[in-house]
Design an enzyme around this catalytic site. Structure first.
Site, PDB file in Angstrom:
ATOM      1  N   ASN A  15       0.877  -1.169   0.000  1.00 23.28           N
ATOM      2  CA  ASN A  15       0.000   0.000   0.000  1.00 23.28           C
ATOM      3  C   ASN A  15       0.914   1.219   0.000  1.00 23.28           C
ATOM      4  OD1 ASN A  15      -1.793   2.052   0.468  1.00 23.28           O
ATOM      5  ND2 ASN A  15      -2.310   1.446   2.574  1.00 23.28           N
TER       6      ASN A  15
ATOM      7  N   LYS B  59       0.181   4.236  -0.350  1.00 27.82           N
ATOM      8  CA  LYS B  59      -0.441   5.456   0.205  1.00 27.82           C
ATOM      9  C   LYS B  59      -0.162   6.635  -0.743  1.00 27.82           C
ATOM     10  CE  LYS B  59      -0.113   3.355   4.693  1.00 27.82           C
ATOM     11  NZ  LYS B  59      -0.134   3.514   6.131  1.00 27.82           N
TER      12      LYS B  59
ATOM     13  N   HIS C 111      -9.625   1.620   4.456  1.00 28.76           N
ATOM     14  CA  HIS C 111      -8.374   1.759   5.216  1.00 28.76           C
ATOM     15  C   HIS C 111      -8.614   2.702   6.401  1.00 28.76           C
ATOM     16  CE1 HIS C 111      -4.303   2.830   6.295  1.00 28.76           C
ATOM     17  NE2 HIS C 111      -3.928   1.713   5.693  1.00 28.76           N
TER      18      HIS C 111
ATOM     19  N   GLU D  86      -6.929   5.038   7.565  1.00 25.15           N
ATOM     20  CA  GLU D  86      -6.645   6.456   7.274  1.00 25.15           C
ATOM     21  C   GLU D  86      -7.840   7.106   6.581  1.00 25.15           C
ATOM     22  OE1 GLU D  86      -2.937   5.735   5.296  1.00 25.15           O
ATOM     23  OE2 GLU D  86      -2.042   5.228   7.226  1.00 25.15           O
TER      24      GLU D  86
ATOM     25  N   GLU E  14      -5.823  -4.679  10.386  1.00 23.87           N
ATOM     26  CA  GLU E  14      -4.798  -3.670  10.631  1.00 23.87           C
ATOM     27  C   GLU E  14      -5.106  -2.913  11.921  1.00 23.87           C
ATOM     28  OE1 GLU E  14      -2.664  -2.559   6.731  1.00 23.87           O
ATOM     29  OE2 GLU E  14      -4.363  -1.218   6.948  1.00 23.87           O
TER      30      GLU E  14
ATOM     31  N   GLY F 214       2.105   2.363  10.706  1.00 20.84           N
ATOM     32  CA  GLY F 214       3.099   3.424  10.547  1.00 20.84           C
ATOM     33  C   GLY F 214       3.770   3.848  11.841  1.00 20.84           C
TER      34      GLY F 214
ATOM     35  N   SER G 289       3.001  -1.941  10.354  1.00 20.16           N
ATOM     36  CA  SER G 289       4.444  -1.979  10.607  1.00 20.16           C
ATOM     37  C   SER G 289       5.088  -3.321  10.286  1.00 20.16           C
ATOM     38  CB  SER G 289       4.748  -1.568  12.055  1.00 20.16           C
ATOM     39  OG  SER G 289       4.347  -0.223  12.267  1.00 20.16           O
TER      40      SER G 289
HETATM   41  P1  PGA Z   1       2.527   0.371   7.598  1.00 27.19           P
HETATM   42  O1  PGA Z   1       1.111   0.584   6.875  1.00 27.19           O
HETATM   43  O2  PGA Z   1       3.055  -0.945   7.090  1.00 27.19           O
HETATM   44  O3  PGA Z   1       3.346   1.529   7.162  1.00 27.19           O
HETATM   45  O4  PGA Z   1       2.261   0.328   9.049  1.00 27.19           O
HETATM   46  C1  PGA Z   1       0.225  -0.479   6.647  1.00 27.19           C
HETATM   47  C2  PGA Z   1      -1.052   0.047   6.067  1.00 27.19           C
HETATM   48  O5  PGA Z   1      -1.465   1.154   6.458  1.00 27.19           O
HETATM   49  O6  PGA Z   1      -1.679  -0.593   5.219  1.00 27.19           O
END
Ligand code: PGA
Length: 255
Positions: free
Chosen positions: A13, A15, A98, A100, A170, A176, A216
């Site tokens: 992903n 982003k 997601h 976010e 998640e 993140g 992460s």
């Molecule tokens: P990350 O993001 O691996 O940077 O924690 C995962 C995601 O948001 O899909």
């Protein structure tokens, strides 16, 4: 790795990272490194990078995905992109719900459900994200939160369409942040998701649905997590922007 006949899926992903030129460079770097992967490899790029990503990945084993889609086919929805538009250009996957998008853009369980239906109707596969906040976890309501998200996301989705859905568990507190869930914590929730799906449909469906972990995950911690029985791959943010890390995760999943 093959768990109960489920194929592992490693999805990047990206982003809001990479322009079309960077996209070409990174995908060209990834292609030869994952050419023997047995797991499914998906890379979800920003809308403006889709065309070049599809073009680069054309003769490879990488599938390209988007990071959102609108539920209407077309119309007065300034700034939105429909699932139909995505499938017409050769996109195969789309991330939906997601955290976010839920946190920053007002995504709700209801709009998640609508977007999933639109994606399926347009021939896309949906990667549907669910996850609890740190507060939920501290309050001991993780399962309750996840159960509501799953039930609402899958509301009136037909049994025969579940194969077009991947669930990405998640935990918000792990995205993140570098704070990865322990392998057993992650597996426990993925197993719980299977039980919710079994109650909604049946055991056959719940045993066949692909459930990824995201938050992460990187080339160092993926081993422990991906060994867990109910975790069928990963949705990878930060580490998917580096070809060495991403390809190491992909290649480990292909064992
Ligand atoms: P990350 O993001 O691996 O940077 O924690 C995962 C995601 O948001 O899909």
């Amino acid at each position: 790795m093959n768990k109960n006949n489920r194929r592992l899926v490693i999805a990047g992903n990206w982003k809001m990272n990479k322009n079309p030129k960077n996209t070409k460079d990174l995908i060209d770097e990834i292609i030869p490194k994952v050419k023997d992967a047995k797991c499914l490899v998906v890379i979800c790029v920003p809308f403006v990078d889709l065309e070049i990503a599809i073009d680069c990945a054309r003769n490879s084993n990488i599938k390209i995905g988007a990071q959102n889609c609108h539920w209407e086919k077309s119309g007065a929805f300034t700034g939105e992109i429909s699932a139909d538009m995505l499938s017409s250009m050769g996109v195969n996957y789309v991330i939906i719900g997601h955290s976010e998008r839920r946190i920053y853009f007002g995504e709700t369980d209801d709009t998640v459900n609508k977007r999933i239906k639109a994606a399926i109707n347009s021939g896309l596969n949906a990667i549907v994200c669910v996850g609890e906040s740190l507060k939920d976890r501290k309050n001991g309501i993780t399962n309750e939160v996840i159960s509501i998200q799953i039930k609402n996301a899958l509301n009136s989705i037909l049994k025969e369409d579940i194969s077009k859905i991947i669930i990405a568990y998640e935990p918000i507190w792990a995205i993140g942040t570098g704070k990865v869930a322990t392998a057993s914590e992650a597996n426990e929730v993925c197993k719980f998701i299977r039980s919710v799906i079994s109650n909604l449909y049946d055991d056959e469906i719940s045993n066949s649905v692909i459930i990824q972990y995201g938050g992460s995950m990187n080339a160092k911690n993926c081993y422990e997590i991906l060994k867990e029985l109910d975790i069928d791959g990963g949705l990878i943010g930060g580490a998917s922007l580096k070809s060495t890390d991403f390809c190491e995760i992909v290649n480990f999943s292909s064992k």
